[in-house]
Structures are given as structure tokens and as C-alpha cells.
Scaffold this motif. Structure first.
Motif, PDB file in Angstrom:
ATOM      1  N   GLU A 170       0.821  -1.201   0.000  1.00  0.00           N
ATOM      2  CA  GLU A 170       0.000   0.000   0.000  1.00  0.00           C
ATOM      3  C   GLU A 170       0.861   1.260   0.000  1.00  0.00           C
ATOM      4  O   GLU A 170       0.556   2.241  -0.675  1.00  0.00           O
ATOM      5  CB  GLU A 170      -0.914  -0.002   1.225  1.00  0.00           C
ATOM      6  N   ASP A 206       2.462   1.707  -3.431  1.00  0.00           N
ATOM      7  CA  ASP A 206       1.459   2.105  -4.421  1.00  0.00           C
ATOM      8  C   ASP A 206       1.324   3.622  -4.492  1.00  0.00           C
ATOM      9  O   ASP A 206       0.996   4.187  -5.542  1.00  0.00           O
ATOM     10  CB  ASP A 206       0.088   1.507  -4.063  1.00  0.00           C
ATOM     11  N   THR A 262     -11.208  -3.553   1.015  1.00  0.00           N
ATOM     12  CA  THR A 262     -11.336  -2.223   0.421  1.00  0.00           C
ATOM     13  C   THR A 262      -9.979  -1.553   0.455  1.00  0.00           C
ATOM     14  O   THR A 262      -9.330  -1.508   1.503  1.00  0.00           O
ATOM     15  CB  THR A 262     -12.348  -1.362   1.201  1.00  0.00           C
ATOM     16  N   TYR A 263      -9.524  -1.046  -0.689  1.00  0.00           N
ATOM     17  CA  TYR A 263      -8.264  -0.313  -0.726  1.00  0.00           C
ATOM     18  C   TYR A 263      -8.402   0.996   0.045  1.00  0.00           C
ATOM     19  O   TYR A 263      -9.506   1.497   0.252  1.00  0.00           O
ATOM     20  CB  TYR A 263      -7.851  -0.034  -2.174  1.00  0.00           C
ATOM     21  N   SER A 264      -7.256   1.543   0.470  1.00  0.00           N
ATOM     22  CA  SER A 264      -7.279   2.745   1.312  1.00  0.00           C
ATOM     23  C   SER A 264      -7.952   3.919   0.620  1.00  0.00           C
ATOM     24  O   SER A 264      -8.473   4.815   1.270  1.00  0.00           O
ATOM     25  CB  SER A 264      -5.847   3.130   1.721  1.00  0.00           C
ATOM     26  N   GLN A 290     -11.754   2.032  -2.786  1.00  0.00           N
ATOM     27  CA  GLN A 290     -12.221   1.116  -3.819  1.00  0.00           C
ATOM     28  C   GLN A 290     -12.542  -0.254  -3.204  1.00  0.00           C
ATOM     29  O   GLN A 290     -11.676  -0.934  -2.686  1.00  0.00           O
ATOM     30  CB  GLN A 290     -11.154   0.963  -4.911  1.00  0.00           C
ATOM     31  N   THR A 296      -5.778  -8.977  -6.434  1.00  0.00           N
ATOM     32  CA  THR A 296      -6.109  -8.692  -5.039  1.00  0.00           C
ATOM     33  C   THR A 296      -6.207  -9.979  -4.236  1.00  0.00           C
ATOM     34  O   THR A 296      -5.706 -10.062  -3.099  1.00  0.00           O
ATOM     35  CB  THR A 296      -7.443  -7.920  -4.955  1.00  0.00           C
ATOM     36  N   TYR A 339      -1.453  -7.459   1.465  1.00  0.00           N
ATOM     37  CA  TYR A 339      -2.559  -6.701   2.059  1.00  0.00           C
ATOM     38  C   TYR A 339      -3.267  -7.648   3.018  1.00  0.00           C
ATOM     39  O   TYR A 339      -3.071  -8.872   2.976  1.00  0.00           O
ATOM     40  CB  TYR A 339      -3.554  -6.219   0.992  1.00  0.00           C
ATOM     41  N   THR A 380     -10.078  -6.502   5.112  1.00  0.00           N
ATOM     42  CA  THR A 380     -10.704  -5.491   5.963  1.00  0.00           C
ATOM     43  C   THR A 380     -11.875  -6.095   6.736  1.00  0.00           C
ATOM     44  O   THR A 380     -12.305  -5.537   7.742  1.00  0.00           O
ATOM     45  CB  THR A 380     -11.184  -4.302   5.127  1.00  0.00           C
TER      46      THR A 380
END
Length: 615
Positions: A124, A127, A374-376, A379, A407, A416, A419
Motif C-alpha cells: 500500500e 502504491d 477495500t483499498y485505502s 475502492q 487482489t 494486504y 478489511t
């Protein structure tokens, strides 16, 4: 209005506290050099003391040899003067030697801490941060801090000791003339306060623009072929020119403030000298002081403002270093989003410090239980996702770009974390097994393999540093890489170049497969290893891949469906959901999304072959 003034006062107070905390943290990295710093400080005090003595020696010579016109006792005076000069020469050697050791040691510690932090940070972080951004902090910013802190200590201690000693001696020689000469110091203090805030702001902008230029350099080098293919040289040049112009503008502003500050210091020094000459000359006429005393005062006024100008320079550089320090510490303080609990760390160690622990090979039974991710940036990719992979299965993931294939794989590798929900490996929450144990059991063969600028042997051994040469050669044989390696100039001891630039894509891929075989992971991920190679090399890679997949749980991110016909399971992923699940024959018989994709690709490949034959 009153509220606004109070708010500004509180903001300034907060900034001062933050500045103090930052310097305290940075100086913490120099704790191991405390002994050298103490010795350096003592040396600088002696240097300053001797510098204060020299004008007194001149005063003695003028009043006892020049004015009386005698040479009696001159030999002893010359011997003492020579001895003091010799001591000063030794001190200068010591301060340069110790200052250099402290500088190099501090830069090393900052870079070591920064690099270790980068090893622990998750995907993350990378990225969001450009490689140029990171390079600037690890290179020029760290170097800047090392230089300013180490030599800043030298100059500040020498300058303050020198000024203090000179002020005391001047007040002892003649209190009135001393006070008159030093009357310009309060004015200088006000000027310093005015300039330092403006220098800091401009230096922040300079470092920010410098980071952007470094990122542009990095992207320009990596994306050079793309720029040429798209004939965007002119546009890229214009974009870089814009960055350079902005950098030039901010640098000029910063240089202007620094250029104004130093002349102010020099001017005030000249004023002090003028005061000493004016009032001192009058005192000589009235026999209040001697010629030697006046000459000592003139020397002291020049010497007093010389360290003052050095301190002014250090203050200016400290503002620049403060901007660099904020940027380096912002990287070092970056939050690690993937971390183990303390009890897990105690048992398994960390990625940077595994503490020599032995990790057993995992079986590879993997289960997603109601996983959401969920991405930070917000999304949403997975929701209520369930999946069970039995140990030893080969699972292919197919679907359009952005469907969630990568993912899913990144969650399995714990690049990752979910969540919501939990991922279990061999029946336990994979967070309980620790990052070192999990990563030791992972193998990842990328679509564009990453090799390092070391030898072929060292690249293969990268995943198992203790492997003997015989095991390296055997892994290369299993990966069908041994034959071409032996044809290289130095065989296994051939340097592959930056990123493997001396090898073809297929050769790099075979070496990366050999590396995975030698590491012997329990879980392996392949990101379409044959997408960019010729048919002959593709056959070698496919054969090597089959050996890698034996007795391992494996995931294949597939772009060419013809390469996954033998997979135990094929998952068609669509918008974070499993649309279809089965082997090749089952999904073809289902006549759903997979069958449609397969037929379309088959026709495209057949058409491409026909066009090639016609050409």
C-alpha cells in the motif's frame, strides 16, 4: 483580530515544539557516536581558546617588542608562539577526522533505518510513493542531514566558544570599548530571527521540487522506450522543463534569502570594527589603552564576526536540513499497515530480524471465510468472499482487468490484509503464523521477472542464501536454465546487469523459476510466465513451471487460457465474485463466460498464426 493573533502564537509555539522534537529524534541516531562527539566538542573548545589567545600574543609583541624597539625575550616568545601553533595544527587534524567519522556514521544509520523501514512497509505504501520520492530521501536528504548535523556541531561549538571567549577578553581589556564594540550583536539577533523563517520556507519548496525532479528522472529512464515509441520526446521535454523551471525559481528565492543574510552579518561586523577603530583611536590619544590593546580589539572584532558569519551559515543550512529531516523522518515514521501482534513477533521474529528461527513448510490448505477488502482509497474489491483451496491444488484465476484476481493473490501473500473476515492457512488464521514464516513459504514468479545486478548464481540463490552450489545448479537444470547459463561468458558467475538487462525475457524468466525451485515454497504464485516469450522458450518455461507446481498449492494468474488447461481448478472472477468454478473440461461444457473467453482467444491466436504464415 485578537483571536487571530492568539491562533498564530499557538501555531508558532507548536512549530517550535515540533522542530525541537525533530532535532531530538535526529540526534538520537548519533547516540553511538557520543564518545566521539564529546571528544570533538572538547577539541573545538581548545581550538576556540587558542584562537582567542593569538590576538593577546600579538598585543604582547606590539607593546613589548615593537613599541619599545627591543628584541629582548623575543626568542622565548617565538618558541611559545610556535608551540601553540603546533597544538592548533593537531587540533585541526582531530576535528576534521572526528567530524568525518560522525558524518559518515550518521548517514549510514539514517540510511540503514530508512532501508529497514522500506523492507517492512506493505504494498500500500509503495502504491502511493514514486521511486524518485524514495530515492531522494535515502540519498541526498540523508547525506544533507549527516553533513549539517556533524559539521554544524563543529562550527556551532567553535563559534559560540570563540564569541564567548572574545567577549570576555574584550570586556576585561577595556569594559567600555568592549560594550561599544559588541553593541551591534542585538541587531544581528533580530536579523537572524527574521531571515531563518523565510529560509526554511524556501528550502521546503526546494526539497519538494527536487523530489519531483528525481521522480521524473526515474520515470524518464524506465519509460524511455515508451516515450520513443509514442514520439513524445517533445512533450516529455516540456514537462521536465516545467519542473526544472519551478525548481530554478524556488532555488533562486532560497539563494536570495541566504545571499542577503550573510552580507547583513558581514556589514554588522564591519560596523563593529569601525566602532573599535573610532573609539579606540581616541582612547590611545588620551593614553587610556595601548597600541597593542587597540590592535587586539581590531583583531577581536574581525574574529568575533567571523564565527558569527559561520553560525549564520549553519543556521541557514540547518533550515535546509530541517526540511530534509522532516522528509526523511516522514518516511521512517510511515505507518506499517501489515504488522504482527507482539506475541507473534516474540515467537516468529520479524521480516528484518527473523532471529535465526527455523520455519516448517506449510501444507497449503487455504480458506477465505467471508472476506471483504477495500483499498485505502475507498475502492471496494471483495465482499463476503468465500473460497477453499485444498493443499496441493493448482488454481488458475481468470477474468477481466480489475476483476480482483491480483487482489486475491496479494491477500493470500499477506501483501494486504482483509478489511473483513479471515483467511486461514492449514486451519489457522494466517496472521497467527507470522510474516516471516508465511513469506518463507511463498514463491512468486512475475510476468516481468525482477533480477538484481549480481551474478546468475547469486540471483538463483536469492531465495535461499545458504544453498550450496550443487543445489543452485540442480535448480537451474530443473528450470531448463542450465544449458543457456553455461553458454554465457562466465557461466553462473556472469553478471546479469541492472534488472537482468544482459539477458532476454525468456532467460530472465527461467532464472526466476530456478530461484523459486531452490526456495522450495509451500505456496507459489505465477503471473503468466509465458506471455512475452517466443514459442521455443515458452515450451521450456511450461515444462519448468510444471516441475515448480508439483506438490505445492499454486495460483496462476492467467492471461492466455491455453496455458491453464491442466489446472485442477479454474476460477472465473468478475467484480470480486467467483462467477464460475471448475476444471477446463467442466467449464467448456458449462458454455458460460470461460467457454466464451476461450473460444475468442483461440480464434485470435489462430488468426495471428495464419497472418504469420502468410507473411
Amino acid at each position: 483580530m485578537k483571536h487571530h493573533i492568539e491562533k498564530n502564537r499557538l501555531l508558532k509555539k507548536q512549530r517550535r515544539a515540533e522542530q525541537l522534537a525533530m532535532w531530538k529524534e535526529l540526534l538520537g541516531y548519533s547516540r553511538e557516536f557520543r564518545g566521539k562527539i564529546i571528544i570533538l566538542a572538547a577539541v573545538m573548545l581548545v581550538v576556540a581558546g587558542i584562537d582567542v589567545i593569538f590576538p593577546l600574543m600579538t598585543r604582547y609583541a606590539v607593546d613589548n617588542f615593537v613599541v619599545p624597539g627591543t628584541v629582548e625575550g623575543l626568542g622565548l616568545f617565538a618558541a611559545v608562539f610556535a608551540g601553540i601553533s603546533l597544538i592548533q595544527s593537531v587540533n585541526v587534524y582531530l576535528l576534521i577526522h572526528l567530524g568525518g567519522l560522525i558524518e559518515m556514521g550518521l548517514v549510514y544509520r539514517l540510511r540503514e533505518r530508512g532501508f529497514n523501514k522500506l523492507q517492512r512497509l506493505s504494498f500500500e505504501f509503495f502504491d502511493k510513493k514514486a521511486s524518485g520520492w524514495l530515492l531522494t530521501r535515502m540519498t541526498s536528504d540523508c547525506q544533507r542531514l549527516g553533513e549539517v548535523i556533524s559539521w554544524g556541531i563543529v562550527d556551532m561549538i567553535w563559534g559560540m566558544a570563540m564569541m564567548g571567549g572574545i567577549a570576555v577578553v574584550m570586556l576585561i581589556l577595556n569594559p567600555l570599548l568592549g560594550v561599544i564594540t559588541l553593541s551591534v550583536v542585538p541587531v544581528l539577533a533580530v536579523a537572524s530571527y527574521y531571515f531563518q523563517d523565510r529560509i526554511l520556507k524556501s528550502q521546503r519548496l526546494v526539497r519538494k521540487n527536487n523530489s519531483r525532479i528525481s521522480a521524473a528522472f526515474s520515470e524518464g529512464i524506465q519509460g524511455g522506450p515508451t516515450v520513443k515509441v509514442l514520439t513524445r520526446e517533445e512533450e516529455s521535454g516540456a514537462e521536465f522543463d516545467s519542473l526544472s523551471t519551478r525548481m530554478r525559481r524556488t532555488s533562486i528565492i532560497s539563494a536570495r534569502f541566504s545571499a542577503l543574510y550573510l552580507p547583513v552579518v558581514l556589514f554588522l561586523g564591519s560596523v563593529g570594527t569601525s566602532l573599535a577603530l573610532g573609539f579606540g583611536g581616541d582612547m590611545i590619544q588620551r593614553d587610556i589603552i595601548t597600541y597593542g590593546t587597540l590592535l587586539a580589539f581590531i583583531s577581536y572584532t574581525i574574529q568575533f564576526f567571523d564565527p558569527l558569519s559561520e553560525i549564520a551559515r549553519v543556521i541557514s543550512e540547518l533550515q535546509s536540513a530541517r526540511a530534509a529531516g522532516e522528509r526523511v523522518l516522514s518516511m521512517i515514521r510511515s505507518r506499517e499497515s501489515i504488522v504482527d501482534d507482539p506475541d507473534v513477533i516474540e515467537k516468529w521474529g520479524t521480516l528484518v530480524d527473523p532471529a535465526g528461527r527455523e520455519y516448517s513448510r506449510i501444507l497449503g490448505d487455504i480458506r477465505f471465510d467471508n472476506v471483504g477488502f477495500t483499498y485505502s482509497g475507498g475502492q471496494r474489491v471483495l465482499e463476503n468472499f468465500d473460497l477453499h483451496i485444498r493443499a496441493g491444488q493448482t488454481v488458475a484465476l481468470v477474468g477481466e482487468t480489475g476483476s480482483g484476481k491480483t487482489t486475491i493473490v496479494n491477500l493470500i501473500c499477506r501483501f494486504y490484509e482483509p478489511t473483513e473476515g479471515v483467511i486461514k492457512i492449514d486451519g489457522s488464521d494466517y496472521r497467527s503464523m507470522g510474516l516471516p514464516a508465511l513469506r518463507k513459504n511463498l514463491g512468486y514468479v512475475l510476468q516481468s521477472p525482477q533480477l538484481f545486478n549480481i551474478t546468475v548464481r547469486e540471483n538463483i540463490r536469492y531465495g535461499n542464501l545458504e544453498a550450496p552450489d550443487e543445489a543452485v545448479v540442480e535448480a537451474a537444470r530443473l528450470a531448463n536454465a542450465h544449458h543457456f547459463i553455461m553458454q554465457l561468458e562466465k557461466g553462473y558467475d556472469t553478471l546479469v546487469g541492472e534488472g537482468g538487462s544482459h539477458l532476454s525475457t525468456g532467460q530472465k524468466q527461467l532464472i526466476s523459476i530456478a530461484r523459486a525451485i531452490l526456495a522450495d515454497p509451500g505456496i507459489i504464485v505465477l503471473d503468466e510466465a509465458t506471455s512475452s516469450v517466443d514459442p521455443e522458450t515458452e515450451g521450456l518455461i511450461q515444462e519448468a513451471v510444471q516441475r515448480v507446481l508439483e506438490n505445492r498449492t499454486s495460483f496462476v494468474i492467467a492471461h492466455r487460457l491455453s496455458t491453464i488447461r491442466e489446472a485442477d481448478r479454474i476460477l472465473v472472477i468478475h467484480q470480486g465474485r467467483i462467477l464460475e468454478d471448475g476444471n477446463h473440461d467442466e467449464l467448456i461444457a458449462l458454455q458460460g463466460r470461460y467457454a466464451q473467453m476461450y473460444r475468442q482467444q483461440f480464434m485470435e491466436e489462430a488468426e495471428f498464426r495464419l497472418m504469420g504464415d502468410a507473411g
